[in-house]
Design a protein around this motif. Structure first.
Motif, PDB file in Angstrom:
ATOM      1  N   THR A  40      -9.182  -1.540   1.556  1.00 16.72           N
ATOM      2  CA  THR A  40      -8.457  -1.548   0.293  1.00 16.72           C
ATOM      3  C   THR A  40      -7.627  -0.280   0.157  1.00 16.72           C
ATOM      4  O   THR A  40      -6.429  -0.327  -0.130  1.00 16.72           O
ATOM      5  CB  THR A  40      -9.464  -1.638  -0.892  1.00 16.72           C
ATOM      6  OG1 THR A  40     -10.192  -2.839  -0.806  1.00 16.72           O
ATOM      7  CG2 THR A  40      -8.773  -1.543  -2.231  1.00 16.72           C
ATOM      8  N   ARG A  41      -8.220   0.861   0.327  1.00 13.17           N
ATOM      9  CA  ARG A  41      -7.505   2.115   0.075  1.00 13.17           C
ATOM     10  C   ARG A  41      -6.455   2.436   1.128  1.00 13.17           C
ATOM     11  O   ARG A  41      -5.469   3.096   0.834  1.00 13.17           O
ATOM     12  CB  ARG A  41      -8.493   3.249  -0.136  1.00 13.17           C
ATOM     13  CG  ARG A  41      -9.158   3.112  -1.504  1.00 13.17           C
ATOM     14  CD  ARG A  41     -10.392   3.959  -1.686  1.00 13.17           C
ATOM     15  NE  ARG A  41     -11.044   3.624  -2.936  1.00 13.17           N
ATOM     16  CZ  ARG A  41     -11.843   2.564  -3.109  1.00 13.17           C
ATOM     17  NH1 ARG A  41     -12.091   1.749  -2.111  1.00 13.17           N
ATOM     18  NH2 ARG A  41     -12.389   2.323  -4.285  1.00 13.17           N
ATOM     19  N   GLY A  42      -6.626   1.954   2.333  1.00 10.67           N
ATOM     20  CA  GLY A  42      -5.588   2.135   3.355  1.00 10.67           C
ATOM     21  C   GLY A  42      -4.304   1.422   2.971  1.00 10.67           C
ATOM     22  O   GLY A  42      -3.205   1.904   3.255  1.00 10.67           O
ATOM     23  N   ALA A  43      -4.430   0.269   2.309  1.00  9.66           N
ATOM     24  CA  ALA A  43      -3.249  -0.457   1.850  1.00  9.66           C
ATOM     25  C   ALA A  43      -2.534   0.324   0.747  1.00  9.66           C
ATOM     26  O   ALA A  43      -1.297   0.381   0.718  1.00  9.66           O
ATOM     27  CB  ALA A  43      -3.643  -1.847   1.364  1.00  9.66           C
ATOM     28  N   VAL A  44      -3.289   0.945  -0.138  1.00 10.75           N
ATOM     29  CA  VAL A  44      -2.700   1.768  -1.198  1.00 10.75           C
ATOM     30  C   VAL A  44      -1.994   2.971  -0.575  1.00 10.75           C
ATOM     31  O   VAL A  44      -0.870   3.318  -0.961  1.00 10.75           O
ATOM     32  CB  VAL A  44      -3.771   2.222  -2.212  1.00 10.75           C
ATOM     33  CG1 VAL A  44      -3.192   3.207  -3.216  1.00 10.75           C
ATOM     34  CG2 VAL A  44      -4.383   1.019  -2.922  1.00 10.75           C
ATOM     35  N   LEU A  45      -2.635   3.605   0.399  1.00 11.53           N
ATOM     36  CA  LEU A  45      -2.014   4.752   1.064  1.00 11.53           C
ATOM     37  C   LEU A  45      -0.741   4.329   1.805  1.00 11.53           C
ATOM     38  O   LEU A  45       0.245   5.079   1.823  1.00 11.53           O
ATOM     39  CB  LEU A  45      -3.004   5.414   2.027  1.00 11.53           C
ATOM     40  CG  LEU A  45      -4.206   6.097   1.376  1.00 11.53           C
ATOM     41  CD1 LEU A  45      -5.183   6.586   2.441  1.00 11.53           C
ATOM     42  CD2 LEU A  45      -3.775   7.251   0.473  1.00 11.53           C
ATOM     43  N   ALA A  46      -0.739   3.145   2.409  1.00  8.16           N
ATOM     44  CA  ALA A  46       0.461   2.645   3.092  1.00  8.16           C
ATOM     45  C   ALA A  46       1.604   2.460   2.096  1.00  8.16           C
ATOM     46  O   ALA A  46       2.754   2.780   2.398  1.00  8.16           O
ATOM     47  CB  ALA A  46       0.157   1.338   3.825  1.00  8.16           C
ATOM     48  N   GLU A  47       1.295   1.950   0.899  1.00 11.60           N
ATOM     49  CA  GLU A  47       2.312   1.815  -0.156  1.00 11.60           C
ATOM     50  C   GLU A  47       2.898   3.176  -0.507  1.00 11.60           C
ATOM     51  O   GLU A  47       4.109   3.329  -0.643  1.00 11.60           O
ATOM     52  CB  GLU A  47       1.704   1.186  -1.415  1.00 11.60           C
ATOM     53  CG  GLU A  47       1.417  -0.282  -1.305  1.00 11.60           C
ATOM     54  CD  GLU A  47       2.639  -1.142  -1.603  1.00 11.60           C
ATOM     55  OE1 GLU A  47       3.646  -0.619  -2.120  1.00 11.60           O
ATOM     56  OE2 GLU A  47       2.573  -2.335  -1.297  1.00 11.60           O
ATOM     57  N   ARG A  48       2.018   4.152  -0.667  1.00 10.64           N
ATOM     58  CA  ARG A  48       2.494   5.498  -1.003  1.00 10.64           C
ATOM     59  C   ARG A  48       3.335   6.081   0.126  1.00 10.64           C
ATOM     60  O   ARG A  48       4.372   6.713  -0.115  1.00 10.64           O
ATOM     61  CB  ARG A  48       1.323   6.423  -1.312  1.00 10.64           C
ATOM     62  CG  ARG A  48       0.634   6.096  -2.625  1.00 10.64           C
ATOM     63  CD  ARG A  48      -0.371   7.168  -2.937  1.00 10.64           C
ATOM     64  NE  ARG A  48      -1.173   6.873  -4.106  1.00 10.64           N
ATOM     65  CZ  ARG A  48      -2.051   7.719  -4.620  1.00 10.64           C
ATOM     66  NH1 ARG A  48      -2.233   8.910  -4.063  1.00 10.64           N
ATOM     67  NH2 ARG A  48      -2.753   7.391  -5.682  1.00 10.64           N
ATOM     68  N   LEU A  49       2.885   5.895   1.371  1.00  6.17           N
ATOM     69  CA  LEU A  49       3.661   6.385   2.513  1.00  6.17           C
ATOM     70  C   LEU A  49       5.019   5.694   2.581  1.00  6.17           C
ATOM     71  O   LEU A  49       6.032   6.338   2.875  1.00  6.17           O
ATOM     72  CB  LEU A  49       2.900   6.163   3.824  1.00  6.17           C
ATOM     73  CG  LEU A  49       1.836   7.194   4.162  1.00  6.17           C
ATOM     74  CD1 LEU A  49       1.012   6.737   5.366  1.00  6.17           C
ATOM     75  CD2 LEU A  49       2.458   8.559   4.428  1.00  6.17           C
ATOM     76  N   ALA A  50       5.055   4.403   2.299  1.00  7.42           N
ATOM     77  CA  ALA A  50       6.315   3.664   2.322  1.00  7.42           C
ATOM     78  C   ALA A  50       7.289   4.244   1.302  1.00  7.42           C
ATOM     79  O   ALA A  50       8.487   4.386   1.582  1.00  7.42           O
ATOM     80  CB  ALA A  50       6.070   2.181   2.053  1.00  7.42           C
ATOM     81  N   SER A  51       6.798   4.604   0.141  1.00  7.57           N
ATOM     82  CA  SER A  51       7.652   5.207  -0.884  1.00  7.57           C
ATOM     83  C   SER A  51       8.166   6.578  -0.429  1.00  7.57           C
ATOM     84  O   SER A  51       9.341   6.915  -0.637  1.00  7.57           O
ATOM     85  CB  SER A  51       6.895   5.344  -2.199  1.00  7.57           C
ATOM     86  OG  SER A  51       6.617   4.078  -2.728  1.00  7.57           O
ATOM     87  N   LEU A  52       7.288   7.349   0.186  1.00  4.95           N
ATOM     88  CA  LEU A  52       7.706   8.662   0.694  1.00  4.95           C
ATOM     89  C   LEU A  52       8.731   8.522   1.818  1.00  4.95           C
ATOM     90  O   LEU A  52       9.710   9.268   1.869  1.00  4.95           O
ATOM     91  CB  LEU A  52       6.486   9.451   1.174  1.00  4.95           C
ATOM     92  CG  LEU A  52       5.548   9.940   0.075  1.00  4.95           C
ATOM     93  CD1 LEU A  52       4.201  10.369   0.663  1.00  4.95           C
ATOM     94  CD2 LEU A  52       6.186  11.079  -0.706  1.00  4.95           C
TER      95      LEU A  52
END
Length: 186
Positions: A40-52
């Protein structure tokens, strides 16, 4: 015994920003780059990385949604028969696919390496990437398999009986990484 916070929101943001820059540098830009977050949290981190990445690289910004997905590894885990209940999540593969692409698997905490091994197995049924890299927010050591992350937010030496927990605003209401000592009720 107790709980101690080792990363807070500003630390997590700095680590993810550094990882985003490292990913682009290692890939020589955003060409053929795909992010797959492990729920679950890896997907959230991927979203954040995508924004960065979108903030840094115009090419990524234009194609962000075609290069971001999730990879559920539940059915590929080697602990399914050991009474550990896991809820499957949805796998979403970017419209660009993964064949011939550089896939960056994104996870929260790297520990034994078993989740990453399951992710590699899951990838086999989806396509054939040119390369697979691993980005994690925390590497806590204690590997049971010969797996290492290419991009690490924080190396965090821990005792094997300690628990490292990542909490994110999107799932838990706050951003922090805590180490919980054995016997904690937290």
């Amino acid at each position: 015994m107790g709980t101690r916070t080792v990363l807070q929101q500003p630390d997590i943001t700095r680590a993810l920003t550094r990882i985003a820059h490292e990913i682009l540098e290692a890939n020589h830009g955003a060409s053929d780059l795909v992010l797959l977050g492990i729920p679950t949290r890896g997907a959230v981190l991927a979203e954040r990385l995508a924004s960065l990445l979108a903030d840094i690289e115009p090419e990524w910004a234009a194609e962000r949604d075609q290069r971001l997905g999730t990879l559920d590894v539940t059915m590929h885990r080697d602990d399914l028969g050991h009474g550990i209940g896991r809820t499957p999540h949805r796998t979403t593969i970017p419209t660009s696919g993964i064949d011939g692409k550089v896939v960056v698997l994104v996870d929260d905490v790297l520990y034994s390496g078993r989740t990453v091994r399951a992710a590699l197995d899951a990838l086999q049924g989806i396509g054939r990437p040119r390369a697979v890299r691993l980005a994690v927010l925390v590497d806590r050591g204690h590997r049971q398999l010969p797996i290492r992350a290419d991009h690490v937010g924080k190396n965090l030496p821990t005792a094997s009986d300690e628990r490292v927990t990542l909490r994110l605003t999107e799932t838990d209401g706050t951003d922090e990484v805590v180490i919980e000592q054995p016997g904690d009720d937290a």
